[in-house]
Design an enzyme around this catalytic site. Structure first.
Site, PDB file in Angstrom:
ATOM      1  N   ALA A  63      23.855  37.651  34.112  1.00 11.03           N
ATOM      2  CA  ALA A  63      22.537  37.639  33.470  1.00 11.03           C
ATOM      3  C   ALA A  63      21.872  36.292  33.765  1.00 11.03           C
ATOM      4  CB  ALA A  63      22.690  37.826  31.966  1.00 11.03           C
ATOM      5  N   SER A  81      37.733  29.201  33.898  1.00 12.30           N
ATOM      6  CA  SER A  81      38.374  29.967  34.971  1.00 12.30           C
ATOM      7  C   SER A  81      38.815  28.978  36.032  1.00 12.30           C
ATOM      8  CB  SER A  81      37.395  30.960  35.609  1.00 12.30           C
ATOM      9  OG  SER A  81      36.913  31.864  34.655  1.00 12.30           O
ATOM     10  N   GLU A 109      38.995  23.154  45.388  1.00 13.95           N
ATOM     11  CA  GLU A 109      39.102  24.065  44.251  1.00 13.95           C
ATOM     12  C   GLU A 109      40.552  24.083  43.772  1.00 13.95           C
ATOM     13  OE1 GLU A 109      37.276  25.990  42.074  1.00 13.95           O
ATOM     14  OE2 GLU A 109      39.303  26.286  41.310  1.00 13.95           O
ATOM     15  N   HIS A 164      29.283  29.321  27.577  1.00 12.64           N
ATOM     16  CA  HIS A 164      28.100  28.588  28.068  1.00 12.64           C
ATOM     17  C   HIS A 164      28.130  27.182  27.464  1.00 12.64           C
ATOM     18  CE1 HIS A 164      25.892  32.753  28.159  1.00 12.64           C
ATOM     19  NE2 HIS A 164      26.779  32.639  29.129  1.00 12.64           N
TER      20      HIS A 164
HETATM   21  P1  FAD Z   1      32.600  27.042  37.127  1.00 12.87           P
HETATM   22  O1  FAD Z   1      32.116  28.363  37.555  1.00 12.87           O
HETATM   23  O2  FAD Z   1      33.329  26.938  35.845  1.00 12.87           O
HETATM   24  O3  FAD Z   1      33.499  26.440  38.297  1.00 12.87           O
HETATM   25  C1  FAD Z   1      34.164  25.218  38.178  1.00 12.87           C
HETATM   26  C2  FAD Z   1      35.351  25.222  39.109  1.00 12.87           C
HETATM   27  O4  FAD Z   1      35.872  23.882  39.198  1.00 12.87           O
HETATM   28  C3  FAD Z   1      36.521  26.094  38.637  1.00 12.87           C
HETATM   29  O5  FAD Z   1      36.823  27.050  39.625  1.00 12.87           O
HETATM   30  C4  FAD Z   1      37.663  25.106  38.437  1.00 12.87           C
HETATM   31  O6  FAD Z   1      38.927  25.631  38.789  1.00 12.87           O
HETATM   32  C5  FAD Z   1      37.277  23.977  39.359  1.00 12.87           C
HETATM   33  N1  FAD Z   1      37.905  22.698  38.996  1.00 12.87           N
HETATM   34  C6  FAD Z   1      37.989  22.144  37.750  1.00 12.87           C
HETATM   35  N2  FAD Z   1      38.605  20.949  37.816  1.00 12.87           N
HETATM   36  C7  FAD Z   1      38.920  20.744  39.124  1.00 12.87           C
HETATM   37  C8  FAD Z   1      39.564  19.675  39.823  1.00 12.87           C
HETATM   38  N3  FAD Z   1      39.956  18.565  39.190  1.00 12.87           N
HETATM   39  N4  FAD Z   1      39.762  19.810  41.151  1.00 12.87           N
HETATM   40  C9  FAD Z   1      39.325  20.920  41.813  1.00 12.87           C
HETATM   41  N5  FAD Z   1      38.701  21.957  41.194  1.00 12.87           N
HETATM   42  C10 FAD Z   1      38.495  21.856  39.870  1.00 12.87           C
HETATM   43  N6  FAD Z   1      26.483  32.644  32.778  1.00 12.87           N
HETATM   44  C11 FAD Z   1      25.248  33.154  32.874  1.00 12.87           C
HETATM   45  O7  FAD Z   1      24.287  32.419  33.136  1.00 12.87           O
HETATM   46  N7  FAD Z   1      25.033  34.479  32.703  1.00 12.87           N
HETATM   47  C12 FAD Z   1      26.022  35.342  32.374  1.00 12.87           C
HETATM   48  O8  FAD Z   1      25.788  36.548  32.242  1.00 12.87           O
HETATM   49  C13 FAD Z   1      27.332  34.824  32.235  1.00 12.87           C
HETATM   50  N8  FAD Z   1      28.363  35.625  31.893  1.00 12.87           N
HETATM   51  C14 FAD Z   1      29.627  35.129  31.890  1.00 12.87           C
HETATM   52  C15 FAD Z   1      30.687  36.012  31.647  1.00 12.87           C
HETATM   53  C16 FAD Z   1      32.000  35.572  31.771  1.00 12.87           C
HETATM   54  C17 FAD Z   1      33.134  36.523  31.526  1.00 12.87           C
HETATM   55  C18 FAD Z   1      32.259  34.222  32.134  1.00 12.87           C
HETATM   56  C19 FAD Z   1      33.672  33.744  32.320  1.00 12.87           C
HETATM   57  C20 FAD Z   1      31.205  33.335  32.344  1.00 12.87           C
HETATM   58  C21 FAD Z   1      29.882  33.775  32.210  1.00 12.87           C
HETATM   59  N9  FAD Z   1      28.794  32.934  32.430  1.00 12.87           N
HETATM   60  C22 FAD Z   1      27.533  33.441  32.480  1.00 12.87           C
HETATM   61  C23 FAD Z   1      28.970  31.502  32.699  1.00 12.87           C
HETATM   62  C24 FAD Z   1      28.875  31.214  34.200  1.00 12.87           C
HETATM   63  O9  FAD Z   1      29.885  31.868  34.881  1.00 12.87           O
HETATM   64  C25 FAD Z   1      28.913  29.709  34.385  1.00 12.87           C
HETATM   65  O10 FAD Z   1      27.700  29.194  33.838  1.00 12.87           O
HETATM   66  C26 FAD Z   1      29.002  29.268  35.835  1.00 12.87           C
HETATM   67  O11 FAD Z   1      30.093  29.836  36.485  1.00 12.87           O
HETATM   68  C27 FAD Z   1      29.110  27.732  35.885  1.00 12.87           C
HETATM   69  O12 FAD Z   1      29.238  27.341  37.223  1.00 12.87           O
HETATM   70  P2  FAD Z   1      29.929  25.985  37.646  1.00 12.87           P
HETATM   71  O13 FAD Z   1      29.974  25.986  39.123  1.00 12.87           O
HETATM   72  O14 FAD Z   1      29.254  24.857  36.975  1.00 12.87           O
HETATM   73  O15 FAD Z   1      31.396  26.012  37.004  1.00 12.87           O
END
Ligand code: FAD
Length: 522
Positions: free
Chosen positions: A130, A117, A36, A456
């Site tokens: 949600a 983030s 991460e 999204h």
């Molecule tokens: P992420 O959660 O974006 O995680 C990706 C991670 O990869 C990050 O921590 C990043 O630092 C890391 N990363 C990137 N590049 C590298 C690298 N080269 N090396 C190491 N680490 C790296 N979704 C919903 O379905 N319902 C909701 O109600 C909703 N509300 C939201 C409200 C807010 C305020 C926010 C910010 C998001 C919301 N979302 C919601 C979206 C939801 O959070 C995301 O769909 C979800 O977190 C995606 O998960 P992920 O694991 O794919 O990516």
């Protein structure tokens, strides 16, 4: 394949966490190393920041997640100071803009609010939780319905889904009655109902919101044998995937505390680093399928805030009901959300998802002199999520000719709403006026948020049934042409959707993770 296969996961958000959990539970000899780029915010890794009671600690956790916009903490996160420029602003709390305007910033044309983030838990430490199910054309057509339903249920279990959160709130119930009355013409599948959320109800009536700690579960429980096979490394930035064109053999990682770079050998690599940084990492590693970064979609969002009208509510509830609700909520002042409702998507008839959050205070400072300031009956924040239809023109273009603030190939996002979407924006605005008027008085007029605001982001590594140049991954989320390189996240969603995407992405991830666990064991 070694007898103790190593799986490298890039990104510690909900999707990386789902891969870790499913692979380790299903394959008794596998080991997972999760990298991460951001810092760990909470003692328990990946906990939702919304659960932090102390306002100062909550604000600090959010700022630490803001990568190049992390203010005074930035240098401690291994990010050079040169990126700060005057007038720089921060996106939603806990996120940072890709196009922040400083040195090494990405560029956006028509997608200004694109944000991410950077912290343990990813956006999953900040999300609203949600998790409605996709339906109709939102789903992918190459996974059959029976399997799909089972995958969704598995994802709901990982997220601790609650279909009836705050269902006993009398105010929440009155909101549903008023909306049902107003939208009597809608089909049964779009009747107002409670919004499914991810969290655990607490005895005091509040919810402990799900973060990636919930998804990781036993992997971060020192008492569980699974925890001995799981290694989460924060402030570890993956710069490249090592591969020979059809197999990945490891990842190149920079330790942001020391600046040293090492290579971890791995039997499989999973990239779940969000919808822009995952394709960026593939590009940086020389993996450049035609659809990489293209077909970007999100949810155009039309929002407003309404002060709830006493007269309308008193048709269904009493002043005493409100007193009891206020007393209950005062025991948990850190979380303003008191009821969550929705009007779901129905294919062909209601191509929108309406989210209705009831809270004691509006999400912005209302002038104390405003006639609806301190509204005793509270406020509803409403947002219609709309579909964006995938087009190859929308998306990120990467270049080796310019580096971003991390020294990675920089990118430019091009994006435009077409007449088709703009017509639906008009329709949703009309519906939002009706919904708001049914509940009370607008304190913020309906408006379309700047593109990118939904957070999204979908389509930039879409999955497909065939390797025809319009997708990046196969139906098991493997990058086309690779046996053991898997991508995860909302970027895989190839369809036009209106619902919050994390549940769907997790269902897709469960499918990919099960397959990988079986292959590693073979
Ligand atoms: P992420 O959660 O974006 O995680 C990706 C991670 O990869 C990050 O921590 C990043 O630092 C890391 N990363 C990137 N590049 C590298 C690298 N080269 N090396 C190491 N680490 C790296 N979704 C919903 O379905 N319902 C909701 O109600 C909703 N509300 C939201 C409200 C807010 C305020 C926010 C910010 C998001 C919301 N979302 C919601 C979206 C939801 O959070 C995301 O769909 C979800 O977190 C995606 O998960 P992920 O694991 O794919 O990516």
């Amino acid at each position: 394949m070694s007898s103790h296969p190593v799986v490298a996961i890039v990104g510690s958000g909900p999707i990386g966490a789902a891969y870790a959990r499913v692979v380790l539970e299903r394959n008794p000899s596998a080991r997972v190393v999760m990298f991460e780029a951001g810092p760990q915010l909470t003692e328990v890794p990946g906990e939702s920041v919304r659960n932090i009671a102390d306002p100062d600690a909550k604000a600090r956790a959010r700022e630490l997640s803001q990568g190049p916009q992390a203010g005074t903490h930035r240098e401690s996160l291994g990010i050079p100071a040169a990126v700060v420029v005057e007038g720089m602003f921060t996106a939603r709390q806990g996120t940072h803009l890709f196009d922040f305007g400083g040195a090494g910033s990405a560029h956006t044309h028509g997608f200004p609010a694109a944000a991410a983030s950077t912290n343990v838990g990813g956006q999953g430490a900040h999300w609203t939780c949600a998790i409605p199910r996709p339906s109709g054309g939102e789903k992918v057509d190459f996974i059959d319905d029976a399997e799909w339903d089972e995958l969704i249920e598995a994802a709901e279990q990982l997220l601790h889904a609650q279909s009836a959160a705050f269902a006993d709130s009398p105010i929440g119930g009155a909101i549903r009655f008023l909306l049902a009355e107003e939208f009597a013409e809608l089909p049964e599948s779009s009747r107002p109902s409670t919004l499914p959320v991810a969290g655990d109800p607490q005895p005091d009536g509040s919810i402990r919101w799900t973060g990636t700690d919930t998804v990781l579960g036993p992997l971060i429980d020192p008492g569980s044998p699974l925890s001995t096979r799981f290694d989460l490394r924060d402030l570890s930035f993956v710069r490249a995937v090592v591969h020979n064109g059809h197999r990945a053999s490891g990842v190149v990682v920079e330790d942001l505390r020391t600046g040293t770079t090492t290579t971890l050998d791995a039997d499989a690599v999973i990239i779940a680093a969000d919808a822009f940084r995952s394709p960026q990492l593939l590009w940086a590693s020389g993996i450049r399928p035609a659809a990489l970064g293209r077909y970007l979609t999100e949810h155009p969002v039309v929002i407003s805030t309404v002060a709830v009208d006493a007269e309308k509510m008193l048709r269904f509830v009493t002043e005493g009901d409100l007193d009891r609700e206020l007393a209950r909520r005062s025991t948990n002042p850190t979380d303003p959300v008191a009821a969550v409702n929705r009007i779901p998507y129905t294919e062909g008839e209601h191509p929108f998802s309406l989210q209705v959050m009831y809270a004691e205070s509006p999400p912005f400072q209302l002038d104390p002199a405003h006639p609806h300031a301190d509204n005793r009956w509270g406020y509803v924040n409403m947002g219609y999520g709309l579909r964006k239809h995938p087009r190859v023109e929308d998306g990120a273009t990467f270049t080796d000719a310019e580096l971003d603030y991390r020294g990675m190939p920089n990118f430019t996002i091009d994006y435009e709403l077409t007449d088709r979407e703009l017509a639906e924006v008009d329709e949703a605005t009309t519906l939002l006026r009706r919904a708001g008027s049914a509940l009370g008085t607008f304190v913020a007029e309906p408006r379309l948020l700047p593109n990118g605001s939904s957070l999204h982001y979908q389509g930039t590594m879409r999955m497909g049934a065939a390797d025809d140049g319009t997708s990046v991954a196969d139906p098991y989320s493997r990058v086309w042409g690779f046996e053991n390189l898997i991508v995860g996240g909302n970027a895989l969603i190839p369809t036009a959707t209106s619902m919050n995407p994390t549940l769907m992405s997790m269902a897709i991830a469960v499918r990919g993770a099960r397959r990988l666990a079986a292959e590693l064991g073979a």
